[in-house]
Write an enzyme that holds these catalytic residues in place. Sequence first.
Site, PDB file in Angstrom:
ATOM      1  N   HIS A 296     -10.701 -13.736  11.421  1.00  0.00           N
ATOM      2  CA  HIS A 296     -10.136 -15.040  11.058  1.00  0.00           C
ATOM      3  C   HIS A 296     -10.917 -15.686   9.925  1.00  0.00           C
ATOM      4  O   HIS A 296     -10.362 -16.231   8.993  1.00  0.00           O
ATOM      5  CB  HIS A 296     -10.204 -16.006  12.243  1.00  0.00           C
ATOM      6  CG  HIS A 296      -9.332 -15.629  13.381  1.00  0.00           C
ATOM      7  ND1 HIS A 296      -8.157 -14.943  13.210  1.00  0.00           N
ATOM      8  CD2 HIS A 296      -9.445 -15.851  14.708  1.00  0.00           C
ATOM      9  CE1 HIS A 296      -7.603 -14.768  14.396  1.00  0.00           C
ATOM     10  NE2 HIS A 296      -8.365 -15.299  15.317  1.00  0.00           N
ATOM     11  N   GLU A 532       5.610   5.358  -2.651  1.00  0.00           N
ATOM     12  CA  GLU A 532       4.400   5.311  -1.834  1.00  0.00           C
ATOM     13  C   GLU A 532       4.152   6.632  -1.112  1.00  0.00           C
ATOM     14  O   GLU A 532       3.214   6.762  -0.339  1.00  0.00           O
ATOM     15  CB  GLU A 532       4.457   4.152  -0.840  1.00  0.00           C
ATOM     16  CG  GLU A 532       5.710   4.094   0.001  1.00  0.00           C
ATOM     17  CD  GLU A 532       5.777   2.853   0.889  1.00  0.00           C
ATOM     18  OE1 GLU A 532       4.770   2.175   1.069  1.00  0.00           O
ATOM     19  OE2 GLU A 532       6.884   2.593   1.410  1.00  0.00           O
ATOM     20  N   ASP A 556      -0.072   2.757   0.677  1.00  0.00           N
ATOM     21  CA  ASP A 556       0.315   4.018   1.306  1.00  0.00           C
ATOM     22  C   ASP A 556       0.143   5.203   0.360  1.00  0.00           C
ATOM     23  O   ASP A 556      -0.255   6.285   0.788  1.00  0.00           O
ATOM     24  CB  ASP A 556       1.767   3.944   1.808  1.00  0.00           C
ATOM     25  CG  ASP A 556       1.846   3.278   3.170  1.00  0.00           C
ATOM     26  OD1 ASP A 556       0.999   3.594   4.025  1.00  0.00           O
ATOM     27  OD2 ASP A 556       2.724   2.420   3.371  1.00  0.00           O
ATOM     28  N   CYS A 603       3.336  -3.096  -6.021  1.00  0.00           N
ATOM     29  CA  CYS A 603       3.248  -4.152  -4.999  1.00  0.00           C
ATOM     30  C   CYS A 603       2.130  -3.854  -4.002  1.00  0.00           C
ATOM     31  O   CYS A 603       1.934  -4.600  -3.052  1.00  0.00           O
ATOM     32  CB  CYS A 603       4.576  -4.350  -4.288  1.00  0.00           C
ATOM     33  SG  CYS A 603       5.145  -2.875  -3.452  1.00  0.00           S
TER      34      CYS A 603
HETATM   35  C1  PEP Z   1       2.079  -0.261   0.135  1.00  0.00           C
HETATM   36  O1  PEP Z   1       2.137   0.704   0.903  1.00  0.00           O
HETATM   37  O2  PEP Z   1       1.353  -0.315  -0.884  1.00  0.00           O
HETATM   38  C2  PEP Z   1       2.887  -1.469   0.407  1.00  0.00           C
HETATM   39  C3  PEP Z   1       2.916  -2.477  -0.441  1.00  0.00           C
HETATM   40  O3  PEP Z   1       3.546  -1.518   1.592  1.00  0.00           O
HETATM   41  P1  PEP Z   1       2.858  -1.909   2.986  1.00  0.00           P
HETATM   42  O4  PEP Z   1       1.465  -2.402   2.681  1.00  0.00           O
HETATM   43  O5  PEP Z   1       3.734  -2.969   3.564  1.00  0.00           O
HETATM   44  O6  PEP Z   1       2.899  -0.617   3.708  1.00  0.00           O
HETATM   45 MG    MG Z   2       3.704   0.893   2.418  1.00  0.00          MG
END
Ligand code: PEP
Ligand code: MG
Length: 671
Positions: A296, A532, A556, A603
Site C-alpha cells: 500500500h 504480447e 507479457d 501499452c
Molecule cells: C502487457 O502485457 O504489457 C499489458 C499491457 O497487458 P497486462 O499488463 O494487462 O497483461
Molecule cells: Mg498482457
Amino acid sequence: MKQIELVIQNPTGLHARPAKVLVTLAKQFKSEISLQYESKRANAKSMVSVLTLGAVSGSCILIQVNGEDEDSAIREIEAAVRSGLGDNDSHAAAPQPAPVAKSLATTPSEPTPATLGVLKGIGAAPGIAVGPVFHFRPAELDENSFIDAKVSLPEAISQAKEQLTLLHQQMAGKKLGAEAAIFEAHIELLEDPELLEAAQAAANQSAAKAWKTAIEERAAAIAALNDPTLSARAADLRDVGQRVLRLMLGLSEKGISLPANPVVIVARELSPSDTASFDSEHVLGFGIVEGGPTSHIAILARALGIPAIVGVEEAMLALADGVPVILNGNDGTLTVNPDPDVLARAAQSQRRWLEYRRFAAEQAALPAVTTDGHHVDVTANAGSPADAAEAMKMSADGIGLLRTEFLFLERSTAPTEDEQFSVYRAIAETMQSLPVIVRTLDIGGDKPLPYIQLKAELNPFLGERGIRLCLNRPELFREQLRAILRAASYGNLRIMFPMVSDLSEIRQARAIIDELRHELNAPEIQIGIMIEVPSAALLADKLAPEIDFFSIGTNDLTQYALAMDRGNASLAAKHDGLHPAVLRLIAHTIESAHKYGKRADICGELGSDPAAVPVLIGLGMDELSVSIPSVPTVKAQVRGLKLSDIQPLAQQALQCSTAQEVRELVKKHFG
Ligand code: PEP
Ligand code: MG
C-alpha cells in the site's frame, strides 16, 4: 441442513482473493453457512473468520448450510469452489501498479552513493529526497486508560466508518482511485459479523480491551499463516482496529505530529491510515523495512509523487532522528551521513527532479512533439471510469489501454451487456472525442472467474487466456462486443484483442464483430491487437494488413520472450523490457505496422520508463500509453528529445547483448 466436503484447489489455499469471492457469494444467501477445516470453524459470511481458517492448497473443508435457500446455496458454493474461487496468485492481467523507473536516463543525474553508510532496499517510487530522518512509531495506547473509554464500541465504529468514507472520497478525488479502495476494504472489515460478535461477547473485559483482543487475536492468526498476501490483511485489520480504539478513548485521529521541517520518514511499516494522515508538504520521502513494491505504501507514495524505498535493511531503524540521509527512490538506496560533496550533488539532483516534475505538470497540456517536429501521442492506461476522468485531468491524448477486467473480477456472476454498456459509454463520454482503446476481456487460467468453468492447468500463463478464452466462450465475448459497439456511438472507441498468437484468431474475432455490427446497425470501428506473444511479434508483417493498429504489451512480451515470470520478485531485476531480444521484437512489429500504413503503440509499463522512452520513439513508436501519473513527465521528456538524434541510438540499442548494456548506452548518450 446440507453439507459437502470439498478440496481447496487454489495453489496458495484459501487466501485473500478466493476468500473474498467465497464470502461475497455466501452473503447472498439467507441460510447460515459455516466452513470447517480440521478443528477450526468459520462463519462463511465473515472475511476475517474465513481467513483465520488458514486452509492451504489441498485441504479438505466441510461446508454446512442451514436455512431456506440451502439447496441453491450449496450448489453455487460447490461450483464456485470447484472453479477456483476467482483465484489470482500472479499479476498477469491484473491492473498493475505504476512502474518504478529503473533509471532516469534523461532526467537529472543522480549522486553516486558513498561506499560507506549505504543501506539497500528496493526503489518503490521514483525521485530523490535529501533531508533529516524522522523515525515514525505509531503511538502505543495505554491499556490502563481502556477502562475510561469515552465512546461506546458501536458509536466508535460508526464514527470510524464516517472517517473512512471521507478518506475514501479524498483519495478518490485526488487521483488515487485504486488506493481509495483500501479504505473501502477497511469499512468492510468494520462490518464483519464474526469480528463484531467476538468483540461483544467478551463481556468480562472493558469494551476497549475486548475490541483490542478481538482484533489482535484475528490479526495474529492471519499473520501466522505465513502468506504475504494475507499478512497485508493482518496489517489492515490492525490499522482499522487502532482507528476504532482511538475513537473509543477520545484521542485525535493523528497519532503523532511531524517536526516543522520536512523529513524523510523511516518506519518498520506504515499503515494506509498513517500514510494518508501525513501532510505531504512535510514528507520528503519514505524508507520502509517491511513491504514490497506492490505494498500500500509503495502505491500511495507513487500516486502522491513522494520518493520511496521499501524492503530496506533493518539497520535503518537504528538511525537517530535528525541524521541527514539521501533517499534514492530510483536505485533503492539510503545514504546515511553523506559527505558534503555527495550531499550537495544529491540536493542539486533533488531540486532538479522537483523542478522537472512541476514544470512537466504545468506544461502537461502541450503536445508531445520532439525538437525536430515529430509528434508522439501520450495516452493513459486506465482500469475504471475514475481513471478516465484522471487521464483527462493529466492531459492524456486518450486512453491507449482500457483494461476491462475490472468489470468482471470479484463478483459471482458476469456483468450484463447493459451494465457493461453504461460503463463503456460513461468512459467514452468522459474522454469526449479522444480515442479510447477498449481491450476485450484478458482473463484466463491464471485468474479464473467463479462463473466460468475452466479446467485446472499446469501452466496457466500458457493456457486458455485472453482471446483464446473469449473465442471458446462466444456468449461471454459477444456480450462484451455488443456492449462496446453500442457504446461506440457516444465517443471514439476502438477494440483491441489481447494475447493474439496468429492470424486465425484475428479473423474469427473480426467475423463476430462484423456480424454484430450488422445486427446492431453499428458504425465501423477500428480493430487492433496486442502484441504480447512472441509469435505475434514475429508474424507482425502477416498480421498488419488485417488490423488497424498494434499495441505492444511489453509486460507479457518480456515474460514470454525471456521465459521469466513477470510476477516473480527474485527475477524482477532481470525482467527488463529493454532486453535487446525484446527490442528486436518491438522493432519488427513497428516496421511491419508502418509498411502497411498502420500505427504501432506500446501499452506495457516499459513506455513509462524514462530510459526506454528515447529508444522506443527512436524505433518509430507512434504512441506511448503510460500509467496516469507518468503522462506529464513522459510528454515533457518527449519534448526534450530530437528524433534524428535518438534514431541512431535506437539502432545501436538493437545491437547490444544485454538489457544492462542498453541502459548504459542510453545513460552515456544523455550524459
Ligand atoms: C502487457 O502485457 O504489457 C499489458 C499491457 O497487458 P497486462 O499488463 O494487462 O497483461
Ligand atoms: Mg498482457
